[in-house]
Design an enzyme around this catalytic site. Structure first.
Site, mmCIF file in Angstrom:
data_model
loop_
_atom_site.group_PDB
_atom_site.id
_atom_site.type_symbol
_atom_site.label_atom_id
_atom_site.label_comp_id
_atom_site.label_asym_id
_atom_site.label_seq_id
_atom_site.Cartn_x
_atom_site.Cartn_y
_atom_site.Cartn_z
ATOM 1 N N HIS A 71 0.839 -1.203 0.000
ATOM 2 C CA HIS A 71 0.000 0.000 0.000
ATOM 3 C C HIS A 71 0.875 1.255 0.000
ATOM 4 O O HIS A 71 0.537 2.267 -0.634
ATOM 5 C CB HIS A 71 -0.923 0.012 1.218
ATOM 6 N N HIS A 251 -0.590 -11.239 -5.121
ATOM 7 C CA HIS A 251 0.786 -10.744 -5.098
ATOM 8 C C HIS A 251 1.755 -11.657 -5.843
ATOM 9 O O HIS A 251 2.671 -11.174 -6.517
ATOM 10 C CB HIS A 251 1.254 -10.560 -3.656
#
Length: 268
Positions: A71, A251
């Site tokens: 993030h 991911h």
């Protein structure tokens, strides 16, 4: 190189470990996002990724691990920051509200200097395919990300969401998420011990534990993760001349595609 005009500090709980943590951000004249912990330092790039289970983890001989950076990486890309030193009191980044918004707001408050847009084009199509999962990056004059998910949820079953740069605000504020019924199991495994209603969206069988900030917010968060993960190539994916299409990925798929992309990006 883009960096902050002055130092900044941000504190919150850590999502995975549940520990309190603080990140102190220092402007830098050296390109790269470097994470300092105890007496070591590791640069946040694709060569230092040691795990993509549940989140991105960096590590090297100096630092065993720095985790949940995605993030923050996305916020840096969104704000054009590519030179920064991050000093941590814990080996996990603060989660804030589960999105990139607290970081973006902090960057803007401190001021940003030296931002430079460098446009890259894709030499040839790049694709990662593995069963139902795929990630395809195509040459294009216009930047666009289309992300598809297929969760056992009425709003997120075979759901596709597209984003162009003008819609970036909805992605910036999109929070991390997960199935509420799986939370206890994850916590027993050592994950999501800091998950709370104010830093994550819980998915129930027919809705959510909190009001969404935008329609299909969880899919927009997947786009946010992708931006952060692709920025580990050392380039800003928001400056690519590319169309990116992703289906049922995470991911690990982002990381494997970024590895292939590293040698396919050409500066204009």
């Amino acid at each position: 190189m883009g960096t902050l005009k002055k130092s900044a500090t941000f504190s919150s709980i850590a999502l995975m470990t549940g520990k309190d943590c603080t990140a102190t951000l220092e402007p830098s004249e050296q390109k790269g996002i470097r994470y300092h912990f105890q007496d070591g330092v590791v640069e946040g790039n694709i060569d230092n990724v040691i795990s993509t289970d549940h989140c991105v983890v960096f590590g090297n001989k100096q630092v065993k691990k720095i985790m949940l950076t995605e993030h923050f990486s996305a916020a840096c890309a969104i704000c054009g920051i590519d030179a920064l030193d991050v000093y941590l009191t814990h080996y996990e980044m603060p989660i804030g509200d589960g999105s990139s918004k607290p970081w973006v707001d902090l960057f803007k408050k401190m001021g940003i200097t030296g931002q430079k847009k460098t446009v890259y084009r894709i030499k040839e199509p790049v694709s990662y395919l593995n069963g139902k999962t795929h990630c395809v990056v195509l040459p294009s004059d216009n930047f666009r990300i289309t992300y598809g998910v297929n969760y056992n949820h009425p709003e997120l079953n075979n759901r596709w969401v597209s984003m162009e740069l003008k819609e970036l605000d909805k992605v910036i504020e999109a929070r991390t998420f997960g199935y509420l019924k799986e939370l206890k199991m994850l916590q027993l495994m050592g994950f999501a011990r800091g998950a709370q209603e104010d830093n994550a969206v819980g998915m129930t069988d027919d809705g959510y534990t909190t009001e969404l900030r935008s329609q299909y917010e969880p899919v927009r968060h997947k786009i946010l993760d992708l931006i952060g993960d692709f920025s580990l190539t050392g380039t800003n994916p928001l400056d690519w001349k590319a169309e990116i299409i992703v289906k049922e990925a995470g991911h690990t798929v982002h990381y494997k595609t970024a590895l292939m992309l590293k040698d396919k990006l050409i500066k204009e």
